[in-house]
Design an enzyme around this catalytic site. Structure first.
Site, PDB file in Angstrom:
ATOM      1  N   ASN A   9       0.878  -1.174   0.000  1.00 56.88           N
ATOM      2  CA  ASN A   9       0.000   0.000   0.000  1.00 56.88           C
ATOM      3  C   ASN A   9       0.917   1.226   0.000  1.00 56.88           C
ATOM      4  O   ASN A   9       1.493   1.555   1.031  1.00 56.88           O
ATOM      5  CB  ASN A   9      -0.896  -0.027   1.249  1.00 56.88           C
ATOM      6  CG  ASN A   9      -1.728   1.242   1.373  1.00 56.88           C
ATOM      7  OD1 ASN A   9      -1.755   2.073   0.464  1.00 56.88           O
ATOM      8  ND2 ASN A   9      -2.409   1.390   2.501  1.00 56.88           N
ATOM      9  N   LYS A  11       0.160   4.214  -0.198  1.00 61.09           N
ATOM     10  CA  LYS A  11      -0.465   5.400   0.419  1.00 61.09           C
ATOM     11  C   LYS A  11      -0.230   6.617  -0.487  1.00 61.09           C
ATOM     12  O   LYS A  11      -0.108   6.453  -1.700  1.00 61.09           O
ATOM     13  CB  LYS A  11       0.038   5.594   1.848  1.00 61.09           C
ATOM     14  CG  LYS A  11      -0.121   4.310   2.675  1.00 61.09           C
ATOM     15  CD  LYS A  11       0.053   4.491   4.149  1.00 61.09           C
ATOM     16  CE  LYS A  11      -0.134   3.148   4.854  1.00 61.09           C
ATOM     17  NZ  LYS A  11      -0.062   3.249   6.300  1.00 61.09           N
ATOM     18  N   HIS A  96      -9.527   1.361   4.787  1.00 58.76           N
ATOM     19  CA  HIS A  96      -8.268   1.507   5.511  1.00 58.76           C
ATOM     20  C   HIS A  96      -8.489   2.433   6.711  1.00 58.76           C
ATOM     21  O   HIS A  96      -9.272   3.381   6.634  1.00 58.76           O
ATOM     22  CB  HIS A  96      -7.187   2.091   4.583  1.00 58.76           C
ATOM     23  CG  HIS A  96      -5.818   2.005   5.199  1.00 58.76           C
ATOM     24  ND1 HIS A  96      -5.380   2.903   6.143  1.00 58.76           N
ATOM     25  CD2 HIS A  96      -4.806   1.113   5.019  1.00 58.76           C
ATOM     26  CE1 HIS A  96      -4.143   2.557   6.522  1.00 58.76           C
ATOM     27  NE2 HIS A  96      -3.780   1.479   5.846  1.00 58.76           N
ATOM     28  N   GLU A  98      -6.864   4.761   7.882  1.00 61.47           N
ATOM     29  CA  GLU A  98      -6.598   6.184   7.625  1.00 61.47           C
ATOM     30  C   GLU A  98      -7.816   6.851   6.990  1.00 61.47           C
ATOM     31  O   GLU A  98      -8.092   8.026   7.232  1.00 61.47           O
ATOM     32  CB  GLU A  98      -5.342   6.327   6.749  1.00 61.47           C
ATOM     33  CG  GLU A  98      -4.074   6.018   7.556  1.00 61.47           C
ATOM     34  CD  GLU A  98      -2.924   5.467   6.743  1.00 61.47           C
ATOM     35  OE1 GLU A  98      -2.947   5.533   5.499  1.00 61.47           O
ATOM     36  OE2 GLU A  98      -1.977   4.939   7.375  1.00 61.47           O
ATOM     37  N   GLU A 167      -5.368  -4.781  10.540  1.00 67.59           N
ATOM     38  CA  GLU A 167      -4.352  -3.746  10.731  1.00 67.59           C
ATOM     39  C   GLU A 167      -4.618  -3.001  12.034  1.00 67.59           C
ATOM     40  O   GLU A 167      -5.408  -2.049  12.056  1.00 67.59           O
ATOM     41  CB  GLU A 167      -4.396  -2.742   9.566  1.00 67.59           C
ATOM     42  CG  GLU A 167      -4.108  -3.360   8.214  1.00 67.59           C
ATOM     43  CD  GLU A 167      -3.512  -2.339   7.244  1.00 67.59           C
ATOM     44  OE1 GLU A 167      -2.478  -2.660   6.652  1.00 67.59           O
ATOM     45  OE2 GLU A 167      -4.058  -1.219   7.114  1.00 67.59           O
ATOM     46  N   GLY A 173       2.622   2.330  10.798  1.00 65.50           N
ATOM     47  CA  GLY A 173       3.590   3.412  10.650  1.00 65.50           C
ATOM     48  C   GLY A 173       4.310   3.779  11.936  1.00 65.50           C
ATOM     49  O   GLY A 173       4.958   4.815  12.021  1.00 65.50           O
ATOM     50  N   SER A 211       3.456  -2.106  10.343  1.00 65.37           N
ATOM     51  CA  SER A 211       4.906  -2.191  10.558  1.00 65.37           C
ATOM     52  C   SER A 211       5.485  -3.565  10.226  1.00 65.37           C
ATOM     53  O   SER A 211       6.438  -4.018  10.855  1.00 65.37           O
ATOM     54  CB  SER A 211       5.271  -1.787  11.991  1.00 65.37           C
ATOM     55  OG  SER A 211       4.872  -0.452  12.242  1.00 65.37           O
TER      56      SER A 211
HETATM   57  P1  13P Z   1       3.043   0.380   7.646  1.00 60.18           P
HETATM   58  O1  13P Z   1       3.557  -0.888   7.056  1.00 60.18           O
HETATM   59  O2  13P Z   1       3.789   1.600   7.161  1.00 60.18           O
HETATM   60  O3  13P Z   1       2.958   0.310   9.146  1.00 60.18           O
HETATM   61  O4  13P Z   1       1.548   0.580   7.120  1.00 60.18           O
HETATM   62  C1  13P Z   1       0.673  -0.486   7.203  1.00 60.18           C
HETATM   63  C2  13P Z   1      -0.546  -0.136   6.441  1.00 60.18           C
HETATM   64  O5  13P Z   1      -1.300   0.741   6.828  1.00 60.18           O
HETATM   65  C3  13P Z   1      -0.821  -0.871   5.189  1.00 60.18           C
HETATM   66  O6  13P Z   1      -2.082  -0.602   4.711  1.00 60.18           O
END
Ligand code: 13P
Length: 249
Positions: A9, A11, A96, A98, A167, A173, A211
Site C-alpha cells: 500500500n 499510500k 483503511h 486512515e 491492521e 507506521g 509495521s
Molecule cells: P506500515 O507498514 O507503514 O505500518 O503501514 C501499514 C498499512 O497501513 C498498510 O495498509
C-alpha cells in the site's frame, strides 16, 4: 493452504519517476513465478502508469487504495469500480483505518465499497483493526467483529471472494508491530467469524498489516491464520518488499 498474498500500500507516496524506480527492480526481483501472489496499490492518478509498467507481467497485480461506494454520477472526486477495472485493477483496499479516521468512513460505507468492487470483478481488501485505546479497554475483538460483520451482512454469498486485512491502528507506521501471537489471536477470531458465514472461510486470505518489514515478516507469516501482508512503509523500498515476498513464498 492458500497461496499467500503480499500487497504493498503505497499510500500518498510516489511520482512518475519514483514509481518507475520502484516497479522496475520489483519486476526483476520477483521473476516470472513468485511463490506467492503480489500486488501494489498505487495512488489513483498513477494507476495507468503502473498498469503499463506492469504490462505483460503476471507476477505483480495492480491494486487501488480506495473505491467509490457509488456506481457512477454526481460524486465529485470519487473513482468508481468500473473505472478501476478499466485500468486492469485486480484489488481495491476498502476501509483503511486512515480513511475511516480522516474521511470518516463508516462500516456501512466500507461494506458498500466492498460490494461495488465485487460487482466489478475486483477483489476488495477489507481493512479492520482497533486503536490503542480500544485494545487497552479490551475491545479489540468487539471492534474487528463489528467491522467485518457489516461487510459480511451486505456481501452475503460473495463473502468468500474478499480479502481481509487485520491492521491494528497502533501498529501502523509506528514501528511497533503486533507480536505474532497477538496477530494470530485476532486472525483466529476473524476466521471463526468467516466460518460462521461461509463454508469457504479457509480460502479467504486474512492479511496482517502494521509495521511489517523484512525482519519480522517470516515470523508473522508462519502463523496458521496469517495468509499474507498489507505493507505500507516497507513496500516503498524494493529490496525490503522483495524480502517480504521471499518470506511468504
Ligand atoms: P506500515 O507498514 O507503514 O505500518 O503501514 C501499514 C498499512 O497501513 C498498510 O495498509
Amino acid at each position: 493452504m492458500t497461496r499467500k498474498l503480499i500487497a504493498g500500500n503505497w499510500k500518498m507516496n510516489g511520482s512518475l519517476a519514483a514509481n518507475v524506480a520502484l516497479v522496475q527492480p520489483l519486476l526483476a526481483g520477483v521473476g516470472s513465478t513468485p511463490g506467492c501472489d503480489v500486488a501494489v496499490c498505487a495512488p489513483a492518478p498513477y494507476l495507468a502508469q503502473v498498469q503499463s509498467l506492469l504490462a505483460g507481467a503476471q507476477a505483480i497485480a495492480l491494486g487501488a487504495q480506495d473505491v467509490s461506494q457509488h456506481e457512477s454520477g454526481a460524486f465529485t472526486g470519487d473513482v468508481s469500480a468500473a473505472m478501476l477495472k478499466d485500468f486492469g485493477v485486480r484489488y481495491a483496499i476498502a476501509g483503511h483505518s486512515e480513511r475511516r479516521l480522516h474521511q470518516g468512513e463508516t462500516d456501512m460505507q466500507v461494506a458498500a465499497k466492498a460490494k461495488r468492487a465485487l460487482a466489478a470483478g475486483i477483489t476488495p481488501i477489507v481493512c479492520v483493526g482497533e486503536t490503542l485505546r480500544e485494545r487497552e479497554e479490551g475491545m479489540t475483538e468487539f471492534i474487528v467483529k463489528r467491522q467485518l460483520s457489516a461487510v459480511i451482512h451486505l456481501n452475503g454469498h460473495c463473502i468468500s471472494e474478499i480479502v481481509v486485512a487485520y491492521e491494528p491502528v497502533w501498529a501502523i507506521g509506528t514501528g511497533q508491530t503486533a507480536t505474532p501471537e497477538q496477530a494470530q489471536a485476532v486472525h483466529a477470531v476473524l476466521r471463526a467469524q468467516l466460518k460462521a458465514a461461509t463454508g469457504h472461510a479457509q480460502r479467504v486470505r486474512i492479511l496482517y498489516g502494521g509495521s511489517m518489514n523484512a525482519a519480522n515478516a517470516a515470523q508473522l507469516l508462519a502463523q496458521p491464520d496469517i495468509d499474507g501482508g498489507l505493507i505500507g512503509g516497507a513496500s516503498l523500498k524494493a529490496p525490503d518488499f522483495l524480502q517480504i515476498i521471499a518470506a511468504a513464498a
